[in-house]
Design a protein around this motif. Sequence first.
Motif, mmCIF file in Angstrom:
data_model
loop_
_atom_site.group_PDB
_atom_site.id
_atom_site.type_symbol
_atom_site.label_atom_id
_atom_site.label_comp_id
_atom_site.label_asym_id
_atom_site.label_seq_id
_atom_site.Cartn_x
_atom_site.Cartn_y
_atom_site.Cartn_z
ATOM 1 N N GLU A 1 0.488 -1.512 -0.053
ATOM 2 C CA GLU A 1 -0.522 -0.238 0.131
ATOM 3 C C GLU A 1 1.039 1.299 -0.267
ATOM 4 O O GLU A 1 1.018 2.399 -0.812
ATOM 5 C CB GLU A 1 -1.104 -0.201 0.916
ATOM 6 N N LYS B 1 2.233 1.975 -3.625
ATOM 7 C CA LYS B 1 1.331 2.101 -4.075
ATOM 8 C C LYS B 1 1.040 3.679 -4.470
ATOM 9 O O LYS B 1 1.018 4.816 -4.940
ATOM 10 C CB LYS B 1 0.648 1.389 -4.331
ATOM 11 N N GLU B 2 0.919 4.134 -2.748
ATOM 12 C CA GLU B 2 0.544 5.689 -1.977
ATOM 13 C C GLU B 2 2.218 6.690 -3.450
ATOM 14 O O GLU B 2 1.487 7.489 -3.258
ATOM 15 C CB GLU B 2 0.476 5.878 -0.860
ATOM 16 N N TRP B 3 3.272 5.959 -2.430
ATOM 17 C CA TRP B 3 4.715 6.682 -2.896
ATOM 18 C C TRP B 3 4.466 6.929 -4.684
ATOM 19 O O TRP B 3 4.427 8.148 -5.028
ATOM 20 C CB TRP B 3 5.087 6.115 -2.378
ATOM 21 N N ARG B 4 3.781 5.768 -4.822
ATOM 22 C CA ARG B 4 4.098 5.851 -6.362
ATOM 23 C C ARG B 4 2.984 7.016 -7.066
ATOM 24 O O ARG B 4 3.343 8.139 -7.779
ATOM 25 C CB ARG B 4 3.845 4.109 -7.634
ATOM 26 N N ASN B 5 1.794 7.054 -6.350
ATOM 27 C CA ASN B 5 0.927 7.992 -6.452
ATOM 28 C C ASN B 5 1.295 9.722 -6.540
ATOM 29 O O ASN B 5 1.306 10.288 -7.069
ATOM 30 C CB ASN B 5 -0.621 8.137 -5.887
ATOM 31 N N TRP B 6 2.066 10.184 -5.246
ATOM 32 C CA TRP B 6 2.747 11.130 -4.961
ATOM 33 C C TRP B 6 4.228 11.753 -6.156
ATOM 34 O O TRP B 6 3.413 12.233 -6.776
ATOM 35 C CB TRP B 6 3.710 11.234 -3.204
ATOM 36 N N ALA C 1 3.658 11.218 -9.330
ATOM 37 C CA ALA C 1 2.565 11.278 -10.679
ATOM 38 C C ALA C 1 2.169 12.545 -9.839
ATOM 39 O O ALA C 1 2.058 13.581 -11.202
ATOM 40 C CB ALA C 1 1.827 9.991 -10.601
ATOM 41 N N ALA C 2 2.279 12.961 -8.331
ATOM 42 C CA ALA C 2 1.593 13.821 -8.192
ATOM 43 C C ALA C 2 2.535 15.304 -8.675
ATOM 44 O O ALA C 2 2.532 16.085 -8.746
ATOM 45 C CB ALA C 2 1.054 13.925 -6.748
ATOM 46 N N ARG D 1 6.487 11.630 -14.843
ATOM 47 C CA ARG D 1 6.249 10.400 -15.413
ATOM 48 C C ARG D 1 6.937 8.938 -14.751
ATOM 49 O O ARG D 1 8.165 9.174 -15.124
ATOM 50 C CB ARG D 1 6.206 10.732 -17.378
ATOM 51 N N VAL D 2 6.304 8.613 -14.610
ATOM 52 C CA VAL D 2 6.660 7.579 -14.082
ATOM 53 C C VAL D 2 6.700 5.996 -15.172
ATOM 54 O O VAL D 2 5.678 5.488 -16.132
ATOM 55 C CB VAL D 2 5.859 6.464 -13.248
#
Lengths: 286, 286
Positions: free
Chosen positions: A161, A164-169, A171-172, A176-177
Amino acid sequence: MISRISILGTGLLGTSLGLGLKAAGFTGRIEGWSRTKEQVHIALRMGAIDAVAVDPIAAARESEVVMLSMPIFATLDFMAQLSGQLTPDHLVTDVGSTKRLISESAAQLYNKPNCPAFLPGHPMAGKERSGAALADANLYIGAVWLFTDVVAARRTPRAAELVKEWRNWVAALGSRVIDIDPVRHDELVAWVSHLPQFVATAMSALLEDEVGNAPELKDVGGRALREMTRLGASPYTMWRDIAHTNTEAVERALQALEQRLAHLRENLRTPALRGEFDQANRFRRE
Amino acid sequence: MISRISILGTGLLGTSLGLGLKAAGFTGRIEGWSRTKEQVHIALRMGAIDAVAVDPIAAARESEVVMLSMPIFATLDFMAQLSGQLTPDHLVTDVGSTKRLISESAAQLYNKPNCPAFLPGHPMAGKERSGAALADANLYIGAVWLFTDVVAARRTPRAAELVKEWRNWVAALGSRVIDIDPVRHDELVAWVSHLPQFVATAMSALLEDEVGNAPELKDVGGRALREMTRLGASPYTMWRDIAHTNTEAVERALQALEQRLAHLRENLRTPALRGEFDQANRFRRE
């Protein structure tokens, strides 16, 4: 929800990350630490971090996400130190410019039952000069952020989790990941990042020998010369670790360019020069 | 007072010159000519010239200043053609990127009693892509404009006046005028202009071979890669003439860089790498 992040290494990248996270809406607590006290206090004054950590290990223990933003060998040292101090509910990540050694260390010391999680990362962002004072909340906007996560990484649901959350940050932040295998990563960056750097260094050093004592003559070169040597200002301390941890791939790229330059030099007055310009034009086609 | 100028060659440099002169307050007549009709009509539509000349020789005869803005061998051809058609009251000048051959031709065919005047010039301005459509009234602002006039050039008072007035127009464009010996010019630009170009060409061609089939991977290199390969888009047609007319100096510069790259490659893991970064940092000190 990630509520505590510690940024170990508040130089250009670490401080820009703190600024970027806050600009992107992160409302949790960010603690910063730097080997150089001056750097972490600049980060604090700029608002990139909420507090200065005295002990990086203690700060990491109290965080959910630990960002190692420092040269590669220092990252490897911290990875070893932290692995015994953290739990499966901690995520450690990094910004190191080569990923093979860091991914190997991650596979050994992290991402296994009872071990903390590690997500190897590499944002393709930076400047030719380092330091917190040059940090910029927009540094990561539009940049590619590479992850070399081992697909089979076994993580607890909580760690998964956090990843996943860090990857969202990331992107935020506006990055571009792209996911890529760590060995392929190191080969690729040898071509598109390390080769340009070492060429700029060699060319700048050569030009300092040849025309360095005539500053007005640098103006003659204009924009082309400025761009081709801008990376000449890059710090040795960062690039030493890259040279040491991606030696073979960088050697291959440099040797290939040496041969290409010799080929071009031997064909300055033959039609083969057209072939080189045509192929170069293809690389820059829009 | 110069009242008629003809610009032979209305590509990027020639068209930008017309636009720049008008922006700087030149109110005389500017005629343009180009081997490629499309280019001269773009220049006319952009307002860089007042009229399209059908015959370049006739246009030159009716002008006080004739600007040859075309590749080097074409410039040498026009110099030979025009020398027999013009009078001591005509000034011919150029923008050629190498100056030894052009200055030799100027000494032979111009700047003598009963011959027209010739002022060899080289504005250090341009773009990686050519053509009138990219012309810019501001192209020469802040650029160095080199002149390789032979000090002893014998000119009529009228020709000397034209030379002086033309130099004032170049300054009015916003350029910084520097006088330099033609042989020294060619050696210097081999280092600060031709070397960066041929390195960018070789690197772009090599990268097209290595990563050209994966466009998204170019993004990984980011700004550094874009800057180091921007000149890869430069046209062969212009650089062929430079390679042919400054071969020895370019060979020396390229070979010196090949040796420097080999030295760096052989020292990726030794302390000598620090020396190369330190010397490069010196070139970029502010």
